[in-house]
Every structure is written in structure tokens, then in C-alpha cells.
Design a protein around this motif. Sequence first.
Motif, mmCIF file in Angstrom:
data_model
loop_
_atom_site.group_PDB
_atom_site.id
_atom_site.type_symbol
_atom_site.label_atom_id
_atom_site.label_comp_id
_atom_site.label_asym_id
_atom_site.label_seq_id
_atom_site.Cartn_x
_atom_site.Cartn_y
_atom_site.Cartn_z
ATOM 1 N N VAL A 1 17.739 -15.557 182.583
ATOM 2 C CA VAL A 1 18.140 -14.463 181.700
ATOM 3 C C VAL A 1 16.940 -13.566 181.410
ATOM 4 O O VAL A 1 15.813 -14.056 181.270
ATOM 5 C CB VAL A 1 18.690 -15.017 180.360
ATOM 6 N N LEU A 2 17.188 -12.266 181.346
ATOM 7 C CA LEU A 2 16.164 -11.299 180.939
ATOM 8 C C LEU A 2 16.591 -10.696 179.604
ATOM 9 O O LEU A 2 17.691 -10.152 179.496
ATOM 10 C CB LEU A 2 16.035 -10.199 181.982
ATOM 11 N N LEU A 3 15.706 -10.830 178.602
ATOM 12 C CA LEU A 3 15.937 -10.223 177.273
ATOM 13 C C LEU A 3 15.006 -9.026 177.219
ATOM 14 O O LEU A 3 13.778 -9.198 177.229
ATOM 15 C CB LEU A 3 15.479 -11.200 176.186
ATOM 16 N N ILE A 4 15.555 -7.818 177.163
ATOM 17 C CA ILE A 4 14.677 -6.649 177.267
ATOM 18 C C ILE A 4 15.019 -5.586 176.229
ATOM 19 O O ILE A 4 16.176 -5.451 175.825
ATOM 20 C CB ILE A 4 14.759 -6.034 178.690
ATOM 21 N N SER A 5 13.980 -4.852 175.789
ATOM 22 C CA SER A 5 14.151 -3.642 174.963
ATOM 23 C C SER A 5 13.863 -2.452 175.869
ATOM 24 O O SER A 5 12.712 -2.043 176.007
ATOM 25 C CB SER A 5 13.179 -3.662 173.777
ATOM 26 N N PRO A 6 14.898 -1.916 176.530
ATOM 27 C CA PRO A 6 14.658 -0.813 177.473
ATOM 28 C C PRO A 6 13.983 0.369 176.773
ATOM 29 O O PRO A 6 14.444 0.801 175.726
ATOM 30 C CB PRO A 6 16.064 -0.442 177.959
ATOM 31 N N TYR B 1 19.077 0.009 173.916
ATOM 32 C CA TYR B 1 20.103 -0.216 174.937
ATOM 33 C C TYR B 1 19.950 0.779 176.083
ATOM 34 O O TYR B 1 19.145 1.712 176.018
ATOM 35 C CB TYR B 1 21.507 -0.119 174.323
ATOM 36 N N ILE B 2 20.705 0.535 177.172
ATOM 37 C CA ILE B 2 20.804 1.506 178.257
ATOM 38 C C ILE B 2 22.194 2.138 178.206
ATOM 39 O O ILE B 2 23.120 1.581 177.589
ATOM 40 C CB ILE B 2 20.573 0.855 179.644
ATOM 41 N N ALA C 1 20.982 -5.645 167.904
ATOM 42 C CA ALA C 1 20.073 -4.693 167.259
ATOM 43 C C ALA C 1 20.565 -4.285 165.869
ATOM 44 O O ALA C 1 21.620 -4.722 165.418
ATOM 45 C CB ALA C 1 19.967 -3.437 168.123
ATOM 46 N N SER C 2 19.774 -3.429 165.217
ATOM 47 C CA SER C 2 20.173 -2.821 163.952
ATOM 48 C C SER C 2 21.185 -1.707 164.236
ATOM 49 O O SER C 2 21.223 -1.176 165.349
ATOM 50 C CB SER C 2 18.958 -2.180 163.272
ATOM 51 N N ASP C 3 21.973 -1.324 163.222
ATOM 52 C CA ASP C 3 22.804 -0.120 163.326
ATOM 53 C C ASP C 3 21.889 1.049 162.986
ATOM 54 O O ASP C 3 21.748 1.448 161.825
ATOM 55 C CB ASP C 3 23.977 -0.193 162.342
ATOM 56 N N ASN C 4 21.235 1.587 164.002
ATOM 57 C CA ASN C 4 20.198 2.590 163.779
ATOM 58 C C ASN C 4 20.730 3.904 163.218
ATOM 59 O O ASN C 4 20.037 4.574 162.445
ATOM 60 C CB ASN C 4 19.436 2.817 165.092
ATOM 61 N N THR C 5 21.957 4.265 163.592
ATOM 62 C CA THR C 5 22.513 5.508 163.048
ATOM 63 C C THR C 5 22.677 5.382 161.533
ATOM 64 O O THR C 5 22.253 6.258 160.767
ATOM 65 C CB THR C 5 23.878 5.801 163.706
ATOM 66 N N GLU C 6 23.252 4.250 161.102
ATOM 67 C CA GLU C 6 23.427 4.030 159.657
ATOM 68 C C GLU C 6 22.059 3.960 158.975
ATOM 69 O O GLU C 6 21.871 4.494 157.881
ATOM 70 C CB GLU C 6 24.206 2.739 159.403
ATOM 71 N N SER D 1 17.081 4.823 172.616
ATOM 72 C CA SER D 1 18.365 4.665 171.904
ATOM 73 C C SER D 1 18.176 4.463 170.403
ATOM 74 O O SER D 1 18.886 5.060 169.597
ATOM 75 C CB SER D 1 19.141 3.479 172.481
ATOM 76 N N SER D 2 17.189 3.667 170.010
ATOM 77 C CA SER D 2 17.027 3.307 168.594
ATOM 78 C C SER D 2 16.594 4.510 167.757
ATOM 79 O O SER D 2 17.279 4.907 166.814
ATOM 80 C CB SER D 2 15.986 2.199 168.467
#
Length: 325
Positions: A89-94, A120-121, A141-146, A175-176
Motif C-alpha cells: 500500500v502507498l499512503l501519499i499526500s499528493p 487528493y488527486i 483528511a480534514s474538511d478543508n472547505t469548512e 487540494s487542501s
Amino acid sequence: MTTRRTLIKLSVATLAAGLLAAHAFADANKPVIALLPGVVDPFYFTMHRGAEKAAKEEGVELLFQVPKSWNTTEQVPILKAFIAKKPDVLLISPVDKQQLVQPLKEAVDAGIKVITVDTYIGDGKYQTGKGDADFPLSYIASDNTEGGRIAARALAKAIGDKGEVYCEDNKPGISSTDARVDGFLEEMKKHPNIKVLDTQYNEDDANKAAAHIAAILARNPNLAGVFGANTFSGKGAAEGVKKAGKTGKVKVVVFDAVPGIDQDIKSGLVDIAIAQKPAEMGYYGVKYGADAARGKKIPAQKGTGFVVLDKSNIDGDGKQYIYSN
Ligand code: T6T
């Protein structure tokens, strides 16, 4: 009459099958998960500690390597090196929504399961069967928009709902931070007496953020507030306000809770900090990864929440949410 050649073929096939089963058993028994964050910062070191905790609980071998700066030219070579190691498995922050789609596709083509943490991608909606970027198994992740909306509401309150403000951000395409600024601008539309100036981009360089404050104050001496969309943006904006001798006059709201944020909040340099839960992102990233490596279905999305830190809780409940190096 079974020939000698057939016998040999049979035993080789049995041996190969045995090896494959052993490898599959070894995989499921001790999955290998590679964690690839976006950049060297306390947010991701805190994430790593959450990942390590889950790795111990799940008997997972955890690989970890951090890009020196927030850049595809730094992250993609590490990604390719991880692919060559064939983790389960790869856990990544694109580091970019579009530019990491193809490199991550290569990971999946190599039989590696992909989970994204923090960023995200594509549009972050996975396992939908739509588009070319829905192949990761989960987004944690966090809900970055909120988060951006909360920052806007807090800044509006801090400046008495009038005056000029702006966003200090890393760079477009992430994305964030894109979502935080979108949420901030969307919420600010509900505050007609607040004028939002152009967003400034600092390429994750706090010194550039501090310089932006000086330049904007020269043009807009009535600047009332600034929103720093991530650690470097917030730290630089706060430094710039301090250097300009405007502590407490120019209100500062930041995303993230880096070491020292408690001092900045107590001194009045920073009004509020929105602390994410990176340890939980790492923890659930490994938990989901281990489940996926063992053939279990995992949720396509998990929100990890955040905590608003200010003078009322920074020495109390809030302290535990400050990231550490
Ligand atoms: O704000 C975090 C993270 O959520 C964002 O994706 C990138 O910047 C940080 O790592 C802080 O530097």
C-alpha cells in the motif's frame, strides 16, 4: 505413463504456487505500507507518529520518506523509488491535484494499493467509476472547505466585520489549501463591509509571506486581517505583522498548529489557529491500508475533523492538538 518431464513440470508448478501462497500469506501477515507526505513540516511528522502507532497495532512494516520541499520534482522521484520496492500500500499526500495522477496510476499498475491522506488527486471522489483519477481506495483528511469558512467567520468577528483582508497561500493546485481559500472567499461574500484583496502565493516560504505583509501594508495601510492557509503561510504572515509593529492591530487567523502557536496566541499575535488532526490521518491511513492489504473493503472517504485554538483553550484542552517535530 507420466514422463519424467511432466513430473518435473508438476513439481515446479507446485513449488511456484507454494511460493506465491507464501508471499500472499507474508503480505497479508505483515503488509508493507509506504508513507509519502508533501514536505518536511511538523504536520507530517505528527502524521507519521499516528501511522507508527497503527503500524505497531497491525504488525505493519512502515516505510517513510519526506520530500525536502513541496514540489512534484521532489515527490515523484521518491514515489518511483517506493514503487520499485513494491509495498502493498502507498499512503501519499499528493502535492498537486493533476500532476500526480499519472505517477500514481503507475503505482496501481504495479499492483500497489493507493490511499491519499491530507490531499487528493482529481476531485477527491474515489471508487466512483468516473474520471481518470478515482482509482485510489480512500481519501482521509480534514474538511478543508469548512475549515476555510470557519477561518473567515473568525476573522470577520476579530476585525469587527469591516475592513480589508487577504489570504496568504502556498501555491494553486493543492487540494487542501485551494479548498481552504475557496471556503474563506465563499464565506466572506456574506460580509459586505469586508473587502477581500488578492490572494498572495508564497511557495511554502514563510519569508515570502512576511514580505507580502510588508508590501500590502505599504499599499493598504488599513489592512485589518490576514488568513494564513497553512503552516508556512501562517507563520510568515504572523512574522510580517510583528515586524510591521502591528501585533493585535492586524488580526491573524491561521490554519495548522505548529510548535510555538501557543505563545503566538497568548501574545495576541495570532487570534485563532485551526488545528487539524494529522496523527489521526496517519493512524487511519495505516489501519485502512492494512485492511485493504488483507482483502477487506475500506471506506472511500474519512474526515478527521479539526479543533479551533484561541486564548480560551490554548493552555487547556487545546494544547494537545499542537503538532510536534
Ligand atoms: O496544512 C498542512 C496540510 O494540510 C496541507 O495540505 C499542506 O500544508 C501543511 O502541511 C502545512 O504545511
